[in-house]
Write a protein that holds these residues in place. Structure first.
Motif, mmCIF file in Angstrom:
data_model
loop_
_atom_site.group_PDB
_atom_site.id
_atom_site.type_symbol
_atom_site.label_atom_id
_atom_site.label_comp_id
_atom_site.label_asym_id
_atom_site.label_seq_id
_atom_site.Cartn_x
_atom_site.Cartn_y
_atom_site.Cartn_z
ATOM 1 N N ARG A 18 -13.757 -58.428 69.179
ATOM 2 C CA ARG A 18 -14.772 -57.427 69.541
ATOM 3 C C ARG A 18 -15.734 -57.170 68.381
ATOM 4 O O ARG A 18 -16.942 -57.046 68.581
ATOM 5 C CB ARG A 18 -14.093 -56.119 69.952
ATOM 6 N N ARG A 19 -15.189 -57.120 67.169
ATOM 7 C CA ARG A 19 -16.042 -56.891 65.997
ATOM 8 C C ARG A 19 -16.949 -58.093 65.750
ATOM 9 O O ARG A 19 -18.115 -57.935 65.371
ATOM 10 C CB ARG A 19 -15.174 -56.599 64.778
ATOM 11 N N GLU A 25 -24.067 -60.133 67.937
ATOM 12 C CA GLU A 25 -25.146 -59.623 68.780
ATOM 13 C C GLU A 25 -26.111 -58.739 68.002
ATOM 14 O O GLU A 25 -27.276 -58.600 68.381
ATOM 15 C CB GLU A 25 -24.560 -58.898 69.993
ATOM 16 N N SER A 26 -25.642 -58.151 66.891
ATOM 17 C CA SER A 26 -26.532 -57.330 66.063
ATOM 18 C C SER A 26 -27.603 -58.164 65.377
ATOM 19 O O SER A 26 -28.614 -57.628 64.916
ATOM 20 C CB SER A 26 -25.721 -56.567 65.013
ATOM 21 N N THR A 27 -27.414 -59.486 65.315
ATOM 22 C CA THR A 27 -28.442 -60.355 64.733
ATOM 23 C C THR A 27 -29.637 -60.509 65.668
ATOM 24 O O THR A 27 -30.673 -61.029 65.257
ATOM 25 C CB THR A 27 -27.882 -61.757 64.442
ATOM 26 N N THR A 28 -29.479 -60.111 66.919
ATOM 27 C CA THR A 28 -30.457 -60.251 68.011
ATOM 28 C C THR A 28 -30.640 -61.697 68.447
ATOM 29 O O THR A 28 -31.469 -61.983 69.298
ATOM 30 C CB THR A 28 -31.846 -59.655 67.675
ATOM 31 N N ARG A 29 -29.848 -62.613 67.889
ATOM 32 C CA ARG A 29 -29.990 -64.039 68.194
ATOM 33 C C ARG A 29 -28.834 -64.575 69.026
ATOM 34 O O ARG A 29 -28.778 -65.768 69.315
ATOM 35 C CB ARG A 29 -30.073 -64.848 66.894
ATOM 36 N N VAL A 30 -27.915 -63.684 69.424
ATOM 37 C CA VAL A 30 -26.692 -64.130 70.090
ATOM 38 C C VAL A 30 -26.394 -63.253 71.298
ATOM 39 O O VAL A 30 -26.497 -62.028 71.243
ATOM 40 C CB VAL A 30 -25.486 -64.070 69.121
ATOM 41 N N ASN A 31 -26.006 -63.906 72.383
ATOM 42 C CA ASN A 31 -25.446 -63.200 73.538
ATOM 43 C C ASN A 31 -24.014 -63.690 73.696
ATOM 44 O O ASN A 31 -23.770 -64.745 74.286
ATOM 45 C CB ASN A 31 -26.258 -63.480 74.803
ATOM 46 N N LEU A 115 -15.360 -67.286 62.289
ATOM 47 C CA LEU A 115 -15.669 -66.002 61.677
ATOM 48 C C LEU A 115 -14.379 -65.380 61.167
ATOM 49 O O LEU A 115 -13.415 -65.226 61.924
ATOM 50 C CB LEU A 115 -16.321 -65.051 62.681
ATOM 51 N N ALA A 116 -14.366 -65.028 59.889
ATOM 52 C CA ALA A 116 -13.161 -64.438 59.308
ATOM 53 C C ALA A 116 -13.557 -63.343 58.319
ATOM 54 O O ALA A 116 -14.691 -63.306 57.833
ATOM 55 C CB ALA A 116 -12.325 -65.504 58.607
ATOM 56 N N TRP A 117 -12.613 -62.455 58.063
ATOM 57 C CA TRP A 117 -12.845 -61.364 57.120
ATOM 58 C C TRP A 117 -12.250 -61.696 55.754
ATOM 59 O O TRP A 117 -12.106 -60.831 54.908
ATOM 60 C CB TRP A 117 -12.275 -60.063 57.682
ATOM 61 N N GLU A 180 -20.625 -55.470 58.209
ATOM 62 C CA GLU A 180 -20.694 -55.160 59.636
ATOM 63 C C GLU A 180 -21.605 -53.971 59.905
ATOM 64 O O GLU A 180 -22.219 -53.879 60.974
ATOM 65 C CB GLU A 180 -19.296 -54.859 60.177
ATOM 66 N N ASN A 181 -21.684 -53.050 58.945
ATOM 67 C CA ASN A 181 -22.508 -51.855 59.134
ATOM 68 C C ASN A 181 -23.943 -52.038 58.665
ATOM 69 O O ASN A 181 -24.822 -51.255 59.026
ATOM 70 C CB ASN A 181 -21.886 -50.670 58.379
#
Length: 201
Positions: A18-19, A25-31, A115-117, A180-181
């Protein structure tokens, strides 16, 4: 692993997916429209190992938007880890899964995202998206990919074009909670989406 440990790991994995979706999606380039284990996403994200009778699934997938990637599809794996732990082992399997998925549905496999933290395999970092590294780890998983135990037989069966295709489609993304923020606000994202929608008028 106990039942409680398994449930905790599963919950952490779902939170990571979810994160990852929220950040992408916050990049505006991904759905990122498919997220496991949402029922509509399950069949879209599931593939079968060629040998052994088992399936595997990516964590999320969808479409890229705008620019040079507009309309391209992606599959992604997210690992919500605070430390490298066994990430190198998971990444090895991810590469084999990408290879299998590409051979099965090349038209859907425009991009593969990890994607990893936490980073992993730091001393090998420049190699992690190379064709040579992909090839090495497809062979590691040769029994499920090719149905053979012998390394030399797997090497004879591997599809070099598919290996190169997978390598060229890899994205390696390391996130952090602060990162992320530090993204575009919902309000500004709405302005961009409204602008893009109006361009078609």
């Amino acid at each position: 692993m106990t039942r409680i440990e398994g449930e905790t790991a599963q919950a952490k994995g779902a939170d990571g997916a979810r994160r990852a979706k929220r950040w992408l999606e916050s990049t505006t380039r991904v759905n990122a429209q498919w997220v496991n284990p949402d029922p509509p996403a399950v069949t879209k994200l599931r593939f079968a190992w060629p040998h052994g009778g088992q399936n595997f699934s990516f964590d999320l997938g969808g479409l890229l938007r705008y620019g040079e990637y507009d309309g391209q599809m992606f599959f992604a794996e997210s690992k919500n880890y605070d430390a490298p732990s066994d990430l190198a082992t998971h990444y090895s399997q991810f590469l084999a899964q990408c290879y299998v998925a590409y051979l099965d549905k090349p038209g859907m496999c425009d991009n593969f995202m990890w994607l990893a933290w936490s980073p992993h395999s730091i001393t090998k970092w420049p190699e992690l998206m190379s064709a040579e590294y992909v090839r090495e780890h497809v062979i590691v998983h040769r029994e499920r990919v090719f149905g053979v135990k012998e390394k030399d037989k797997a090497e004879a069966l591997i599809d070099a074009d598919a290996v190169s295709a997978v390598a060229s489609r890899l994205w390696l993304i390391v996130l952090s909670e602060k990162q992320e923020n530090l993204v575009i606000s919902k309000e500004h994202r709405g302005v961009i989406e409204d602008y893009e929608a109006r361009k078609g008028d």
